[in-house]
Design a protein around this motif. Structure first.
Motif, PDB file in Angstrom:
ATOM      1  N   GLN A  69       0.805  -1.220   0.000  1.00 51.00           N
ATOM      2  CA  GLN A  69       0.000   0.000   0.000  1.00 51.00           C
ATOM      3  C   GLN A  69       0.844   1.280   0.000  1.00 51.00           C
ATOM      4  OE1 GLN A  69      -2.395  -0.723   3.556  1.00 51.00           O
ATOM      5  NE2 GLN A  69      -4.210  -0.853   2.234  1.00 51.00           N
ATOM      6  N   TRP A  70       2.114   1.161   0.301  1.00 46.99           N
ATOM      7  CA  TRP A  70       2.965   2.338   0.476  1.00 46.99           C
ATOM      8  C   TRP A  70       3.015   3.216  -0.772  1.00 46.99           C
ATOM      9  CZ3 TRP A  70       4.512   5.526   3.866  1.00 46.99           C
ATOM     10  CH2 TRP A  70       5.641   6.323   3.701  1.00 46.99           C
ATOM     11  N   ALA A  71       3.310   2.623  -1.919  1.00 41.18           N
ATOM     12  CA  ALA A  71       3.424   3.402  -3.162  1.00 41.18           C
ATOM     13  C   ALA A  71       2.095   4.079  -3.492  1.00 41.18           C
ATOM     14  CB  ALA A  71       3.873   2.511  -4.317  1.00 41.18           C
ATOM     15  N   GLN A  72       0.995   3.376  -3.282  1.00 42.36           N
ATOM     16  CA  GLN A  72      -0.324   3.953  -3.545  1.00 42.36           C
ATOM     17  C   GLN A  72      -0.614   5.113  -2.585  1.00 42.36           C
ATOM     18  OE1 GLN A  72      -2.837   0.575  -3.054  1.00 42.36           O
ATOM     19  NE2 GLN A  72      -2.449  -0.230  -5.114  1.00 42.36           N
ATOM     20  N   TYR A  73      -0.223   4.927  -1.342  1.00 39.76           N
ATOM     21  CA  TYR A  73      -0.421   5.966  -0.325  1.00 39.76           C
ATOM     22  C   TYR A  73       0.322   7.242  -0.719  1.00 39.76           C
ATOM     23  CZ  TYR A  73      -0.138   8.297   4.237  1.00 39.76           C
ATOM     24  OH  TYR A  73      -0.199   9.212   5.258  1.00 39.76           O
ATOM     25  N   LEU A  74       1.589   7.092  -1.084  1.00 43.59           N
ATOM     26  CA  LEU A  74       2.388   8.250  -1.483  1.00 43.59           C
ATOM     27  C   LEU A  74       1.807   8.917  -2.731  1.00 43.59           C
ATOM     28  CD1 LEU A  74       6.050   6.990  -0.914  1.00 43.59           C
ATOM     29  CD2 LEU A  74       4.721   8.556   0.529  1.00 43.59           C
ATOM     30  N   ALA A  75       1.385   8.095  -3.692  1.00 44.98           N
ATOM     31  CA  ALA A  75       0.803   8.644  -4.921  1.00 44.98           C
ATOM     32  C   ALA A  75      -0.469   9.431  -4.608  1.00 44.98           C
ATOM     33  CB  ALA A  75       0.507   7.525  -5.920  1.00 44.98           C
ATOM     34  N   ALA A  76      -1.280   8.920  -3.691  1.00 47.59           N
ATOM     35  CA  ALA A  76      -2.512   9.608  -3.320  1.00 47.59           C
ATOM     36  C   ALA A  76      -2.214  10.963  -2.662  1.00 47.59           C
ATOM     37  CB  ALA A  76      -3.346   8.742  -2.376  1.00 47.59           C
ATOM     38  N   LEU A  77      -1.107  11.034  -1.943  1.00 48.24           N
ATOM     39  CA  LEU A  77      -0.720  12.289  -1.301  1.00 48.24           C
ATOM     40  C   LEU A  77       0.042  13.215  -2.253  1.00 48.24           C
ATOM     41  CD1 LEU A  77       0.541  10.998   2.175  1.00 48.24           C
ATOM     42  CD2 LEU A  77      -1.650  12.076   1.654  1.00 48.24           C
ATOM     43  N   GLY A  78       0.467  12.670  -3.390  1.00 46.86           N
ATOM     44  CA  GLY A  78       1.251  13.463  -4.342  1.00 46.86           C
ATOM     45  C   GLY A  78       2.697  13.631  -3.914  1.00 46.86           C
ATOM     46  N   ILE A  79       3.192  12.706  -3.098  1.00 47.21           N
ATOM     47  CA  ILE A  79       4.570  12.777  -2.597  1.00 47.21           C
ATOM     48  C   ILE A  79       5.438  11.801  -3.377  1.00 47.21           C
ATOM     49  CG2 ILE A  79       6.074  12.442  -0.586  1.00 47.21           C
ATOM     50  CD1 ILE A  79       3.657  13.152   1.179  1.00 47.21           C
ATOM     51  N   ASP A  80       6.481  12.314  -3.971  1.00 49.99           N
ATOM     52  CA  ASP A  80       7.427  11.501  -4.721  1.00 49.99           C
ATOM     53  C   ASP A  80       8.100  10.496  -3.781  1.00 49.99           C
ATOM     54  OD1 ASP A  80       9.272  11.150  -7.164  1.00 49.99           O
ATOM     55  OD2 ASP A  80      10.680  11.626  -5.530  1.00 49.99           O
ATOM     56  N   LYS A  81       8.320   9.264  -4.274  1.00 47.49           N
ATOM     57  CA  LYS A  81       8.926   8.223  -3.447  1.00 47.49           C
ATOM     58  C   LYS A  81      10.320   8.606  -2.964  1.00 47.49           C
ATOM     59  CE  LYS A  81       7.673   4.605  -6.223  1.00 47.49           C
ATOM     60  NZ  LYS A  81       7.724   3.210  -6.688  1.00 47.49           N
ATOM     61  N   THR A  82      11.091   9.246  -3.828  1.00 47.56           N
ATOM     62  CA  THR A  82      12.450   9.638  -3.455  1.00 47.56           C
ATOM     63  C   THR A  82      12.427  10.684  -2.347  1.00 47.56           C
ATOM     64  OG1 THR A  82      13.188   9.198  -5.702  1.00 47.56           O
ATOM     65  CG2 THR A  82      14.614  10.580  -4.348  1.00 47.56           C
TER      66      THR A  82
END
Length: 191
Positions: A69-82
């Motif tokens: 769920q982590w990548a989806q969570y970050l994408a939903a917040l608009g926060i780049d993974k890096t």
């Protein structure tokens, strides 16, 4: 051509206003670039506590997420993974947001804690040397930035203020000469 047209002379040089253009000389461009870079570093120092706080929030949030769920969570917040990874690393490395106030984001990230290996003792010693070296680079960079700002301010100092500051500047120069002497000695060891 007047003295100011070619920006010649030994006194304070006028600093052109506005954005650089093809008429600016290399000295003017260099001075302008140094000022801009110093402002960028100062701006980053203002951002670093926000990175720490973001890392804190993301670390807590990640604990409540299920695997995948982590990548989806970050994408939903608009926060780049890096950026998220960098923020979490800064948070892990420093106990409090106040610990990063004088650091740029890059400096704080460079001090991040890395997983221990079998050669952890050697790495610990190496890490301490790296921290000392990094702190020294940071200090020298800060001195250079502050010196550039002081040079600019000195051009507009009142004569009475200049008289008062001359002994302090001479003392600072003595200290910097001692710093340079130590660094030259250490550099000679590498030969």
């Amino acid at each position: 051509m007047t003295e100011h047209d070619g920006l010649k002379g030994c006194g304070p040089q006028p600093f052109r206003s506005g954005n650089p253009n093809n008429e600016w000389g290399i000295d003017e461009l260099s001075f302008y670039a140094q000022i801009q870079f110093g402002q960028i570093l100062e701006g980053e120092r203002l951002l670093t506590p926000s990175y720490w706080r973001l890392g804190n929030a993301l670390a807590l949030a990640k604990k409540s997420l299920h695997r995948g769920q982590w990548a989806q969570y970050l994408a939903a917040l608009g926060i780049d993974k890096t950026r998220a990874s960098k923020a979490r690393a800064i948070h892990r490395t420093f106990p409090e947001a106040g610990d990063v106030v004088d650091l740029t984001v890059e400096e704080a990230y460079d001090r991040r804690q890395r997983p221990a290996t079998t050669a952890s003792t050697h790495r610990g010693e190496q890490s301490n040397l790296q921290k000392d070296s990094h702190r020294l680079r940071h200090t020298v960079s800060k001195i250079a930035t502050r010196s550039r700002e002081a040079i600019h301010d000195a051009a507009f100092a009142a004569p009475a203020e200049a008289v008062l500051l001359i002994p302090a500047v001479r003392k600072a120069i003595q200290e910097l000469e001692q710093l340079l002497s130590h660094l030259v000695q250490q550099a000679a060891l590498a030969d």
